[in-house]
Design a protein around this motif. Structure first.
Motif, PDB file in Angstrom:
ATOM      1  N   ALA A 230       0.837  -1.200   0.000  1.00  0.00           N
ATOM      2  CA  ALA A 230       0.000   0.000   0.000  1.00  0.00           C
ATOM      3  C   ALA A 230       0.874   1.255   0.000  1.00  0.00           C
ATOM      4  CB  ALA A 230      -0.913  -0.005   1.223  1.00  0.00           C
ATOM      5  N   GLU A 231       1.940   1.201   0.773  1.00  0.00           N
ATOM      6  CA  GLU A 231       2.861   2.341   0.823  1.00  0.00           C
ATOM      7  C   GLU A 231       3.449   2.611  -0.563  1.00  0.00           C
ATOM      8  OE1 GLU A 231       3.358   4.460   3.022  1.00  0.00           O
ATOM      9  OE2 GLU A 231       4.975   5.508   1.973  1.00  0.00           O
ATOM     10  N   ARG A 232       3.786   1.562  -1.260  1.00  0.00           N
ATOM     11  CA  ARG A 232       4.334   1.726  -2.610  1.00  0.00           C
ATOM     12  C   ARG A 232       3.312   2.384  -3.536  1.00  0.00           C
ATOM     13  NH1 ARG A 232       8.039  -2.622  -5.402  1.00  0.00           N
ATOM     14  NH2 ARG A 232       9.130  -3.479  -3.591  1.00  0.00           N
ATOM     15  N   PHE A 233       2.058   1.945  -3.404  1.00  0.00           N
ATOM     16  CA  PHE A 233       1.006   2.548  -4.221  1.00  0.00           C
ATOM     17  C   PHE A 233       0.985   4.041  -3.989  1.00  0.00           C
ATOM     18  CE2 PHE A 233      -1.921  -1.432  -4.504  1.00  0.00           C
ATOM     19  CZ  PHE A 233      -1.010  -1.991  -5.366  1.00  0.00           C
ATOM     20  N   ARG A 234       1.065   4.431  -2.724  1.00  0.00           N
ATOM     21  CA  ARG A 234       1.057   5.844  -2.395  1.00  0.00           C
ATOM     22  C   ARG A 234       2.233   6.548  -3.060  1.00  0.00           C
ATOM     23  NH1 ARG A 234       0.919   4.330   3.023  1.00  0.00           N
ATOM     24  NH2 ARG A 234      -1.080   3.241   2.951  1.00  0.00           N
ATOM     25  N   LEU A 235       3.377   5.920  -3.003  1.00  0.00           N
ATOM     26  CA  LEU A 235       4.579   6.531  -3.572  1.00  0.00           C
ATOM     27  C   LEU A 235       4.454   6.741  -5.074  1.00  0.00           C
ATOM     28  CD1 LEU A 235       7.650   4.906  -1.767  1.00  0.00           C
ATOM     29  CD2 LEU A 235       6.857   7.277  -1.702  1.00  0.00           C
ATOM     30  N   VAL A 236       4.092   5.683  -5.791  1.00  0.00           N
ATOM     31  CA  VAL A 236       4.146   5.759  -7.255  1.00  0.00           C
ATOM     32  C   VAL A 236       3.041   6.631  -7.847  1.00  0.00           C
ATOM     33  CG1 VAL A 236       5.282   3.537  -7.517  1.00  0.00           C
ATOM     34  CG2 VAL A 236       2.778   3.658  -7.593  1.00  0.00           C
ATOM     35  N   THR A 237       1.970   6.852  -7.078  1.00  0.00           N
ATOM     36  CA  THR A 237       0.910   7.695  -7.618  1.00  0.00           C
ATOM     37  C   THR A 237       0.989   9.119  -7.079  1.00  0.00           C
ATOM     38  OG1 THR A 237      -0.593   7.018  -5.838  1.00  0.00           O
ATOM     39  CG2 THR A 237      -0.708   5.781  -7.896  1.00  0.00           C
ATOM     40  N   GLY A 238       2.010   9.358  -6.272  1.00  0.00           N
ATOM     41  CA  GLY A 238       2.148  10.692  -5.698  1.00  0.00           C
ATOM     42  C   GLY A 238       2.296  11.746  -6.797  1.00  0.00           C
ATOM     43  N   GLY A 239       1.465  12.777  -6.768  1.00  0.00           N
ATOM     44  CA  GLY A 239       1.591  13.851  -7.744  1.00  0.00           C
ATOM     45  C   GLY A 239       0.838  13.598  -9.036  1.00  0.00           C
ATOM     46  N   LEU A 240       0.347  12.363  -9.218  1.00  0.00           N
ATOM     47  CA  LEU A 240      -0.410  12.087 -10.440  1.00  0.00           C
ATOM     48  C   LEU A 240      -1.890  12.402 -10.231  1.00  0.00           C
ATOM     49  CD1 LEU A 240       1.227   8.786 -11.690  1.00  0.00           C
ATOM     50  CD2 LEU A 240       1.566  11.124 -12.499  1.00  0.00           C
ATOM     51  N   GLU A 241      -2.528  12.733 -11.314  1.00  0.00           N
ATOM     52  CA  GLU A 241      -3.940  13.101 -11.221  1.00  0.00           C
ATOM     53  C   GLU A 241      -4.789  11.894 -10.825  1.00  0.00           C
ATOM     54  OE1 GLU A 241      -7.469  14.997 -14.027  1.00  0.00           O
ATOM     55  OE2 GLU A 241      -5.471  14.595 -14.851  1.00  0.00           O
ATOM     56  N   LEU A 242      -5.725  12.125  -9.930  1.00  0.00           N
ATOM     57  CA  LEU A 242      -6.613  11.053  -9.486  1.00  0.00           C
ATOM     58  C   LEU A 242      -7.457  10.577 -10.676  1.00  0.00           C
ATOM     59  CD1 LEU A 242      -7.178   9.802  -6.608  1.00  0.00           C
ATOM     60  CD2 LEU A 242      -9.327  11.083  -6.686  1.00  0.00           C
ATOM     61  N   GLY A 243      -7.377   9.281 -10.959  1.00  0.00           N
ATOM     62  CA  GLY A 243      -8.182   8.726 -12.033  1.00  0.00           C
ATOM     63  C   GLY A 243      -7.517   8.772 -13.398  1.00  0.00           C
TER      64      GLY A 243
END
Lengths: 197, 197
Positions: free
Chosen positions: A71-84
DNA sequence: AACATCATGTAAGTGGCTCTAACATGGAAT
DNA sequence: ATTCCATGTTAGAGCCACTTACATGATGTT
């Protein structure tokens, strides 16, 4: 001299989980033994039973730890990307597969059949799933994750999960990668997900 | 009186595989023990080692047996259907999931990490995969299964595999089925596979 | 400060398991 | 008939999961 046997060791539980994780990672969950983990932690073979009911509860702890790290990795890799965004969803999928390939034995354990899985572990798994579904919901223009969002995310979630497992099982040929994964995934995301509003 | 202890038992190997299959099916591969299988078969606990190198080779035999039965099911459910039809591909996917749900522990074993998987087991797995790919190739108008066919079949194969595993892991909620599977699968087949010629 | 308590550690033991070694038996080949 | 070999058995070494009874020391009470 920092090396003085502490009164009662401190936090043996954490040390045991870490040792177990290393053992599972190295030899696989099937070869894991409570006794070895205890030795690795420098305590008697009976000590773990003060912190875990049995062997399975130790494995469960390792699984939970893994799910939380995912889950932490998910947070990292999507950081700054637009939701959706397609990009965000793609990154989640790739991170998932990456984790699986990077630590196959622990990944297997995370989704293995345990006789009784602790609530904490289930929640940790749920959190991972939700991370994806939030992006899917956003892409569909939904405010919350309902049945329809779940159904839309299903093929993606399952496909990525399947890829991860088949990769581990060496079902992809020698070098474990006869085809480029990213375009396949991107294609699937774009075709399977209802378009953005 | 048909009950006479035969000279040397006959075909103990087959009996042991059957007993092992039952045990795995019942308790899971992790709980399986050579000793129990031997007792179930009515022989000493050392007897199995005349037919299998070790415990893992027994599990491998169960896995292989499962893969062969799965391939047989594929043959059954696609019998009479047009090669490369959506219907045939759909049936294969559903049969796959059906098998998984029907015998979860054996299904897990079929795709589990074994230290050393026998060639026979690999071949049996390959045969299952090929069954799907042949239909995919036909649908694409290809004469043989090449890299492109493989790539086209990948998302389907993995998705179905993922669905099966997530179902086993109870990731689909209480009743194990919050959404109808068939329409999702049909939709995926129609969208993901390059159209027929 | 003295004491009781409780969490957390250890040592030792039980029973089960995997796998091996030495021996037994009977079917098949010579 | 004799030999050979596949296949079975018994006995046992070594590991493991888990339990019980005991040890120790940190903490809270008086």
């Amino acid at each position: 001299m920092a090396e003085r046997k502490p009164y009662h060791h401190g936090d043996l539980k954490r040390v045991l989980v870490e040792a177990s994780r290393a053992l599972v990672s190295e030899k696989g969950a099937a070869q894991f033994s409570v006794a070895q983990a205890a030795r690795q932690a420098g305590v008697s073979t009976a000590a773990p039973y003060r912190h875990f009911r049995d062997r399975e509860e130790m494995l469960d702890a390792v699984a939970r730890d893994g799910l939380e790290r995912l889950a932490e990795r998910f947070r990292l890799v999507t950081g700054g990307l637009e939701l959706g965004s397609v990009e965000a969803i793609l990154r989640i999928g790739l991170a998932y597969i990456d984790f699986a390939v990077g630590d196959p034995a622990v990944f297997r354990l995370m989704f293995a059949e345990l006789q009784q899985k602790s609530d904490g572990t289930c929640d940790a798994g749920e959190a991972c799933h939700m991370h994806l579904l939030c992006h899917v919901a956003a892409r569909m223009g939904r405010a919350e994750v309902d049945e329809e969002v779940f159904a839309a995310g299903l093929p993606l979630w399952t496909m990525v999960h399947g890829i991860a497992f088949l990769k581990l099982d060496g079902k992809f040929g020698e070098d474990c990668m006869p085809v480029a994964l990213e375009p396949i995934l991107r294609n699937a995301v774009e075709r399977l997900l209802p378009g953005a509003p």
